[in-house]
Design a protein around this motif. Structure first.
Motif, mmCIF file in Angstrom:
data_model
loop_
_atom_site.group_PDB
_atom_site.id
_atom_site.type_symbol
_atom_site.label_atom_id
_atom_site.label_comp_id
_atom_site.label_asym_id
_atom_site.label_seq_id
_atom_site.Cartn_x
_atom_site.Cartn_y
_atom_site.Cartn_z
ATOM 1 N N GLN A 79 0.831 -1.208 0.000
ATOM 2 C CA GLN A 79 0.000 0.000 0.000
ATOM 3 C C GLN A 79 0.866 1.259 0.000
ATOM 4 O O GLN A 79 0.587 2.209 -0.722
ATOM 5 N N LYS A 82 2.478 1.757 -3.405
ATOM 6 C CA LYS A 82 1.526 2.242 -4.412
ATOM 7 C C LYS A 82 1.107 3.685 -4.178
ATOM 8 O O LYS A 82 0.964 4.451 -5.110
ATOM 9 N N LEU A 109 -5.095 2.866 -11.133
ATOM 10 C CA LEU A 109 -5.890 1.636 -11.256
ATOM 11 C C LEU A 109 -5.577 0.715 -10.081
ATOM 12 O O LEU A 109 -6.468 0.129 -9.475
ATOM 13 N N TYR A 110 -4.268 0.618 -9.752
ATOM 14 C CA TYR A 110 -3.873 -0.204 -8.597
ATOM 15 C C TYR A 110 -4.508 0.318 -7.312
ATOM 16 O O TYR A 110 -4.833 -0.441 -6.409
ATOM 17 N N LEU A 111 -4.645 1.646 -7.231
ATOM 18 C CA LEU A 111 -5.209 2.246 -6.008
ATOM 19 C C LEU A 111 -6.734 2.262 -6.027
ATOM 20 O O LEU A 111 -7.369 2.754 -5.101
ATOM 21 N N LYS A 112 -7.308 1.758 -7.124
ATOM 22 C CA LYS A 112 -8.768 1.709 -7.287
ATOM 23 C C LYS A 112 -9.413 3.097 -7.197
ATOM 24 O O LYS A 112 -10.501 3.272 -6.635
ATOM 25 N N THR A 113 -8.710 4.079 -7.752
ATOM 26 C CA THR A 113 -9.255 5.434 -7.824
ATOM 27 C C THR A 113 -10.443 5.440 -8.791
ATOM 28 O O THR A 113 -10.337 4.872 -9.872
ATOM 29 N N PRO A 114 -11.546 6.068 -8.424
ATOM 30 C CA PRO A 114 -12.723 6.106 -9.313
ATOM 31 C C PRO A 114 -12.399 6.738 -10.675
ATOM 32 O O PRO A 114 -11.540 7.610 -10.770
ATOM 33 N N ARG A 118 -9.720 9.588 -11.749
ATOM 34 C CA ARG A 118 -8.550 9.063 -12.464
ATOM 35 C C ARG A 118 -8.243 9.908 -13.688
ATOM 36 O O ARG A 118 -7.118 10.335 -13.919
#
Ligand SMILES: Nc1ncnc2c1ncn2[C@@H]1O[C@H](COP(=O)(O)OP(=O)(O)O)[C@@H](O)[C@H]1O
Ligand SMILES: [Mg+2]
Length: 225
Positions: A79, A82, A109-114, A118
């Motif tokens: 974490q 990233k 994308l790895y951080l799952k940002t909306p 993004r």
């Protein structure tokens, strides 16, 4: 923010054992710009990889914002890698199959940002690094300077606290190298902590402090004004 205590790294292969780091004690404060210098093979990249949580020390302690890295779970370390650390390498390390835009988008994308956030962040980073006009190009279609600017955009897109750069101008001509150094200098002025390995005294001049390594040890430290 960063502190190492007696950091050691041993590489053992079947034939030889190499002591890459031999007791590194260093501290880097929030907002500093530190250059690491020293002859080839003295342990610069090994140190940077450990500071970036890409590798573990054989012995010694590494504290990242007050927490000992060895006591974190792999998940926590991942974490941090990233979200809190951006990497810039000599050879750019872009993914050839992805466009400029997609390379820069990857950390988010790895951080799952909306998706909408993004898009905003990627475009901001591309604008910032003056590479927007090449957003749909692939790395092989770019000059070295453009590839490194893309790599810096990728390093900063998640707004990390710390940027680690391993000879970021090593594969660039002086004009593009200068541009990359100016960008790193600006990021530092805005508050990003930077630790950079370099062979170039000129590039080291952008830093506040130079840490000289020799045979896996810190030999001298010089402060600029
Ligand atoms: N993965 C590895 N396996 C074995 N030896 C290594 C490895 N990585 C680095 N070394 C050795 O550790 C020493 C320090 O390497 P490195 O940190 O890459 O130096 P620098 O970046 O200062 O040129 C060298 O002697 C190198 O050969
Ligand atoms: Mg190296």
């Amino acid at each position: 923010m960063i502190q190492t205590i007696n950091l050691q790294k041993l590489f053992a292969t079947e034939e030889v054992e190499t002591t890459a780091l031999n007791g590194i004690n260093m501290e880097v404060k929030d907002g500093e710009f530190v250059a690491i210098m020293g002859p080839s093979g003295c342990g610069k990249s090994t140190l940077l990889n450990i500071l970036g949580l890409l590798d573990n020390p054989s012995e010694g302690e590494y504290n990242f914002y007050g927490t000992e890295v060895a006591k974190m779970t792999e998940r926590q370390r991942a974490q941090l890698r990233k979200g809190s650390i951006g990497f810039v390498f000599q050879s750019f390390n872009l993914i050839d199959e992805l466009t400029v835009y997609e390379n820069v988008e990857l950390p988010l994308l790895y951080l799952k940002t909306p998706a909408d956030e993004r898009k905003k962040r990627v475009e901001e980073a591309l604008e910032r690094m003056s590479i927007m006009h090449r957003r749909n190009h692939f790395p092989q279609q770019l000059s070295g300077g453009q590839q490194q600017r893309t790599a810096i955009a990728r390093a900063v897109v998640a707004k990390p606290k710390l940027i680690l750069a391993d000879e970021p101008t090593g594969n660039l001509d002086s004009k593009n190298g200068e541009e990359v150094m100016k960008l790193l200098g600006e990021l530092n002025e805005e508050g990003t902590t930077i630790i950079m390995v370099t062979h170039s005294p000129y590039d080291a001049g952008f830093a506040h402090r130079i840490v000289n390594l020799f045979d896996g040890k810190v030999v001298t430290e010089n402060f600029h004004v």
